[in-house]
Motif scaffolding. Structure first.
Motif, short mmCIF file in Angstrom:
data_model
loop_
_atom_site.label_atom_id
_atom_site.label_comp_id
_atom_site.label_asym_id
_atom_site.label_seq_id
_atom_site.Cartn_x
_atom_site.Cartn_y
_atom_site.Cartn_z
N GLN A 11 -3.43 -0.13 6.47
CA GLN A 11 -3.26 -1.36 5.70
C GLN A 11 -4.38 -2.34 5.99
OE1 GLN A 11 0.70 -2.51 6.90
NE2 GLN A 11 1.68 -1.45 5.19
N LEU B 53 -2.01 -3.07 -8.56
CA LEU B 53 -0.67 -3.08 -9.15
C LEU B 53 -0.03 -1.70 -9.06
CD1 LEU B 53 -1.31 -5.28 -12.33
CD2 LEU B 53 -0.07 -5.94 -10.26
N ALA C 270 1.10 -1.15 -5.55
CA ALA C 270 2.35 -1.90 -5.31
C ALA C 270 3.54 -1.18 -5.93
CB ALA C 270 2.22 -3.31 -5.87
N ARG C 271 3.33 -0.61 -7.12
CA ARG C 271 4.42 0.13 -7.77
C ARG C 271 4.79 1.37 -6.97
NH1 ARG C 271 2.59 1.50 -13.62
NH2 ARG C 271 4.64 2.51 -13.66
N ASP D 261 4.38 1.81 -3.76
CA ASP D 261 4.97 1.40 -2.49
C ASP D 261 6.43 0.99 -2.66
OD1 ASP D 261 4.58 0.94 0.33
OD2 ASP D 261 4.80 -1.20 -0.11
N SER D 262 6.76 0.40 -3.81
CA SER D 262 8.12 -0.09 -4.03
C SER D 262 8.99 0.92 -4.75
CB SER D 262 8.07 -1.40 -4.83
OG SER D 262 7.44 -1.19 -6.08
#
Length: 267
Positions: free
Chosen positions: A113, A170, A173-174, A176-177
């Protein structure tokens, strides 16, 4: 997490592991010793009882059923303590290994990270700085039409690069979630040609050869994910190839699928 802290945590983990293992061995030894003492006391009591009753015979004592029953219970108890000690040690070893592995994974994740943030910060600053420089040039200088067109093209290219970076963020992030896939019919030929034209404008020195069968069936896929995959593959092929690189893209129909092949002459 700095190296000193990682070494301190690793040392502490090793100390705890050694302590717990020694503690487990000590308690196993203590239980075995106490078990032996208890059954030795029972044998002494049996011997005393027989002596009081006048039944004690030293030669036949160890062959009596009561003595053999006590010895059998003692051995069974010792085996049970030993087996429990082995199981406890195995569970303890597995638990310590699992905790250590999870800790290492957390360290690797934190490092990834950190590297990602450093990399993406650099990648975001570069197009922003270029766009700002172009706008400052437009503001401060009167340029010839061809210079204006050139700077405008560069500005658009940097804006598209920034747009692609934001899309990748984005998408990350998608993922990861818990990414929900949105399937749609994609006409593969035109989809890939659009990406090729975009990259050809961005890398004018690159030679991109695109070949496809006469008829390519549509596919059902997530367009954003497919765009990210195609851009990453092709940009890596260009970036890690010599100057004036040549990239070959071939799209072919197979029995129940469509294949996309990307070849370069890079490292």
């Amino acid at each position: 997490m700095n190296e000193r802290r990682k070494k301190s945590i690793k040392t502490l983990h090793i100390v705890l592991v050694v302590y717990v293992i020694l503690f487990a061995f000590w308690w196993t030894h203590l239980l075995l010793s106490k078990n032996s003492e208890v059954y030795d006391t029972k044998i002494e009591l049996l011997k005393a009882e027989q002596q009081i009753n006048g039944e004690y015979n030293e030669d036949r004592f160890k062959g009596t059923s009561l003595y053999l029953e006590i010895i059998e219970k003692k051995d069974r108890q010792q085996n049970m303590i030993f087996a429990e000690g082995v199981v406890f040690f195995m569970l303890l070893t597995f638990g310590m290994w699992y905790v250590y592995r999870s800790f290492r994974q957390e360290i690797r994740l934190a490092q990834q990270q950190r590297n990602f943030l450093l990399s993406i910060t650099h990648e975001l600053k570069s197009p922003i700085a270029s766009i700002r420089l172009i706008l400052d040039t437009f503001k401060k200088r009167v340029l010839k039409p061809e210079q204006t067109q050139k700077l405008a093209r560069n500005g658009i290219s940097e804006a598209e690069r920034l747009h692609a970076l934001v899309n990748n963020l984005l998408l990350a992030a998608r993922l990861d979630s818990g990414m929900s896939v949105t399937l749609a019919d994609i006409e593969l030929k035109s989809f890939l040609m659009k990406i090729v034209n975009q990259l050809q404008d961005k890398y004018p020195s690159a030679i991109i050869n695109f070949r496809a069968d006469a008829y390519i069936s549509s596919i059902r896929a997530d367009e954003n994910a497919m765009t990210s995959i195609a851009l990453n593959l092709l940009e890596n092929a260009i970036k890690y190839s010599p100057n004036d690189c040549e990239i070959d893209i071939a799209v072919r129909n197979q029995q129940n699928a469509v294949s996309i092949e990307i070849a370069d002459k890079g490292i």
